[in-house]
Design a protein around this motif. Structure first.
Motif, PDB file in Angstrom:
ATOM      1  N   VAL A 113       0.959  -1.084   0.043  1.00  0.00           N
ATOM      2  CA  VAL A 113       0.021   0.121  -0.248  1.00  0.00           C
ATOM      3  C   VAL A 113       0.664   1.259   0.004  1.00  0.00           C
ATOM      4  CG1 VAL A 113      -1.786   1.236   1.246  1.00  0.00           C
ATOM      5  CG2 VAL A 113      -1.887  -1.136   1.180  1.00  0.00           C
ATOM      6  N   LYS A 114       2.033   1.313   0.808  1.00  0.00           N
ATOM      7  CA  LYS A 114       2.865   2.487   0.979  1.00  0.00           C
ATOM      8  C   LYS A 114       3.409   2.548  -0.516  1.00  0.00           C
ATOM      9  CE  LYS A 114       6.695   4.191   3.455  1.00  0.00           C
ATOM     10  NZ  LYS A 114       7.765   3.684   4.503  1.00  0.00           N
ATOM     11  N   THR A 115       3.929   1.722  -1.235  1.00  0.00           N
ATOM     12  CA  THR A 115       4.486   2.073  -2.749  1.00  0.00           C
ATOM     13  C   THR A 115       3.558   2.415  -3.515  1.00  0.00           C
ATOM     14  OG1 THR A 115       6.084   0.106  -2.226  1.00  0.00           O
ATOM     15  CG2 THR A 115       5.641   0.783  -4.339  1.00  0.00           C
ATOM     16  N   GLY A 116       2.017   1.805  -3.614  1.00  0.00           N
ATOM     17  CA  GLY A 116       1.086   2.526  -4.495  1.00  0.00           C
ATOM     18  C   GLY A 116       0.699   3.663  -4.072  1.00  0.00           C
ATOM     19  N   ILE A 117       0.609   4.293  -2.747  1.00  0.00           N
ATOM     20  CA  ILE A 117       0.430   5.685  -2.525  1.00  0.00           C
ATOM     21  C   ILE A 117       1.432   6.649  -3.144  1.00  0.00           C
ATOM     22  CG2 ILE A 117      -0.111   7.309  -0.799  1.00  0.00           C
ATOM     23  CD1 ILE A 117      -1.140   5.126   0.961  1.00  0.00           C
ATOM     24  N   ILE A 118       2.669   6.069  -2.947  1.00  0.00           N
ATOM     25  CA  ILE A 118       3.890   7.108  -3.411  1.00  0.00           C
ATOM     26  C   ILE A 118       3.512   6.760  -4.837  1.00  0.00           C
ATOM     27  CG2 ILE A 118       6.429   7.012  -3.624  1.00  0.00           C
ATOM     28  CD1 ILE A 118       6.492   5.919  -0.793  1.00  0.00           C
ATOM     29  N   PHE A 119       3.446   5.865  -5.586  1.00  0.00           N
ATOM     30  CA  PHE A 119       3.177   5.782  -7.023  1.00  0.00           C
ATOM     31  C   PHE A 119       2.168   6.936  -7.636  1.00  0.00           C
ATOM     32  CE2 PHE A 119       1.625   3.955 -10.935  1.00  0.00           C
ATOM     33  CZ  PHE A 119       2.579   4.408 -11.608  1.00  0.00           C
ATOM     34  N   LEU A 120       1.066   6.696  -6.717  1.00  0.00           N
ATOM     35  CA  LEU A 120      -0.361   7.476  -7.152  1.00  0.00           C
ATOM     36  C   LEU A 120       0.208   9.014  -6.977  1.00  0.00           C
ATOM     37  CD1 LEU A 120      -3.127   7.578  -7.849  1.00  0.00           C
ATOM     38  CD2 LEU A 120      -3.671   7.610  -5.408  1.00  0.00           C
ATOM     39  N   ILE A 121       0.806   9.420  -5.738  1.00  0.00           N
ATOM     40  CA  ILE A 121       1.325  10.813  -5.693  1.00  0.00           C
ATOM     41  C   ILE A 121       2.140  11.275  -6.757  1.00  0.00           C
ATOM     42  CG2 ILE A 121       2.544  12.209  -4.138  1.00  0.00           C
ATOM     43  CD1 ILE A 121       1.254  10.757  -1.807  1.00  0.00           C
ATOM     44  N   VAL A 133       0.203  12.070 -10.149  1.00  0.00           N
ATOM     45  CA  VAL A 133      -0.525  13.128  -9.959  1.00  0.00           C
ATOM     46  C   VAL A 133       0.259  14.511  -9.975  1.00  0.00           C
ATOM     47  CG1 VAL A 133      -1.959  14.769  -8.248  1.00  0.00           C
ATOM     48  CG2 VAL A 133      -2.351  12.110  -8.322  1.00  0.00           C
ATOM     49  N   ALA A 134       1.409  14.029  -9.469  1.00  0.00           N
ATOM     50  CA  ALA A 134       2.349  15.316  -9.488  1.00  0.00           C
ATOM     51  C   ALA A 134       2.897  15.715 -10.822  1.00  0.00           C
ATOM     52  CB  ALA A 134       3.381  15.109  -8.546  1.00  0.00           C
ATOM     53  N   LEU A 135       3.191  14.300 -11.610  1.00  0.00           N
ATOM     54  CA  LEU A 135       3.594  14.351 -12.910  1.00  0.00           C
ATOM     55  C   LEU A 135       2.622  15.218 -13.826  1.00  0.00           C
ATOM     56  CD1 LEU A 135       5.961  13.713 -14.720  1.00  0.00           C
ATOM     57  CD2 LEU A 135       4.897  11.593 -15.093  1.00  0.00           C
ATOM     58  N   SER A 136       1.312  14.791 -13.630  1.00  0.00           N
ATOM     59  CA  SER A 136       0.397  15.129 -14.370  1.00  0.00           C
ATOM     60  C   SER A 136       0.068  16.864 -14.056  1.00  0.00           C
ATOM     61  CB  SER A 136      -1.308  14.670 -14.115  1.00  0.00           C
ATOM     62  OG  SER A 136      -1.017  13.118 -14.184  1.00  0.00           O
ATOM     63  N   ALA A 137       0.195  17.325 -12.894  1.00  0.00           N
ATOM     64  CA  ALA A 137       0.113  18.556 -12.684  1.00  0.00           C
ATOM     65  C   ALA A 137       1.317  19.520 -13.272  1.00  0.00           C
ATOM     66  CB  ALA A 137       0.303  18.805 -11.034  1.00  0.00           C
ATOM     67  N   VAL A 138       2.582  19.018 -13.339  1.00  0.00           N
ATOM     68  CA  VAL A 138       3.597  19.536 -13.912  1.00  0.00           C
ATOM     69  C   VAL A 138       3.387  19.532 -15.524  1.00  0.00           C
ATOM     70  CG1 VAL A 138       5.953  19.237 -14.822  1.00  0.00           C
ATOM     71  CG2 VAL A 138       5.307  19.015 -12.339  1.00  0.00           C
ATOM     72  N   ILE A 139       2.703  18.497 -16.159  1.00  0.00           N
ATOM     73  CA  ILE A 139       2.603  18.463 -17.553  1.00  0.00           C
ATOM     74  C   ILE A 139       1.454  19.558 -17.697  1.00  0.00           C
ATOM     75  CG2 ILE A 139       1.519  17.313 -19.324  1.00  0.00           C
ATOM     76  CD1 ILE A 139       3.025  14.785 -18.099  1.00  0.00           C
ATOM     77  N   VAL A 140       0.398  19.634 -17.066  1.00  0.00           N
ATOM     78  CA  VAL A 140      -0.725  20.561 -17.284  1.00  0.00           C
ATOM     79  C   VAL A 140      -0.239  21.869 -16.941  1.00  0.00           C
ATOM     80  CG1 VAL A 140      -2.908  21.340 -16.319  1.00  0.00           C
ATOM     81  CG2 VAL A 140      -2.552  18.837 -16.653  1.00  0.00           C
ATOM     82  N   GLY A 141       0.552  22.224 -16.143  1.00  0.00           N
ATOM     83  CA  GLY A 141       1.039  23.563 -15.627  1.00  0.00           C
ATOM     84  C   GLY A 141       2.055  23.953 -16.941  1.00  0.00           C
ATOM     85  N   GLN A 142       2.980  23.112 -17.511  1.00  0.00           N
ATOM     86  CA  GLN A 142       3.622  23.509 -18.761  1.00  0.00           C
ATOM     87  C   GLN A 142       2.697  23.772 -19.795  1.00  0.00           C
ATOM     88  OE1 GLN A 142       7.070  24.108 -18.701  1.00  0.00           O
ATOM     89  NE2 GLN A 142       6.669  23.753 -16.534  1.00  0.00           N
TER      90      GLN A 142
END
Length: 98
Positions: free
Chosen positions: A3-11, A14-23
């Motif tokens: 679960v810990k690895t899954g949560i880190i992967f999900l975060i 989401v962060a990568l998607s935010a960077v792409i949308v921001g750019q």
């Protein structure tokens, strides 16, 4: 995968998607700014063209004389020899007998 690895992967996703949308938004805003500057430049070039045409029209000696006569100003030809204008190139003198 725990679960810990899954949560880190999900975060991370989401962060990568935010960077792409921001750019993408930043690129879009830069495009809008470039279009605005281009529009302003075209407006200034058109205004400069109009002002240059107006200046050329106002510098026309025939027009100045015509407007002065229409206004009733008496114009007399210059007396004596006209001296060369400062800053204007002198006309080359022609040689006699050539």
């Amino acid at each position: 995968m725990n679960v810990k690895t899954g949560i880190i992967f999900l975060i991370f996703c989401v962060a990568l998607s935010a960077v792409i949308v921001g750019q993408r938004l930043k690129i879009r805003s830069v495009g809008f700014e470039a279009a605005q500057y281009d529009r302003e430049l075209r407006d200034l070039e058109e205004r400069k063209r109009v002002l240059n045409a107006d200046l050329a029209r106002k510098r026309d000696p025939a027009r100045m004389i015509r407007e002065a006569r229409e206004a009733g100003l008496p114009l007399l030809p210059p007396e004596g020899e006209i001296k060369p204008l400062p800053g204007k190139k002198k006309e080359p003198e022609q040689k006699e007998g050539a």
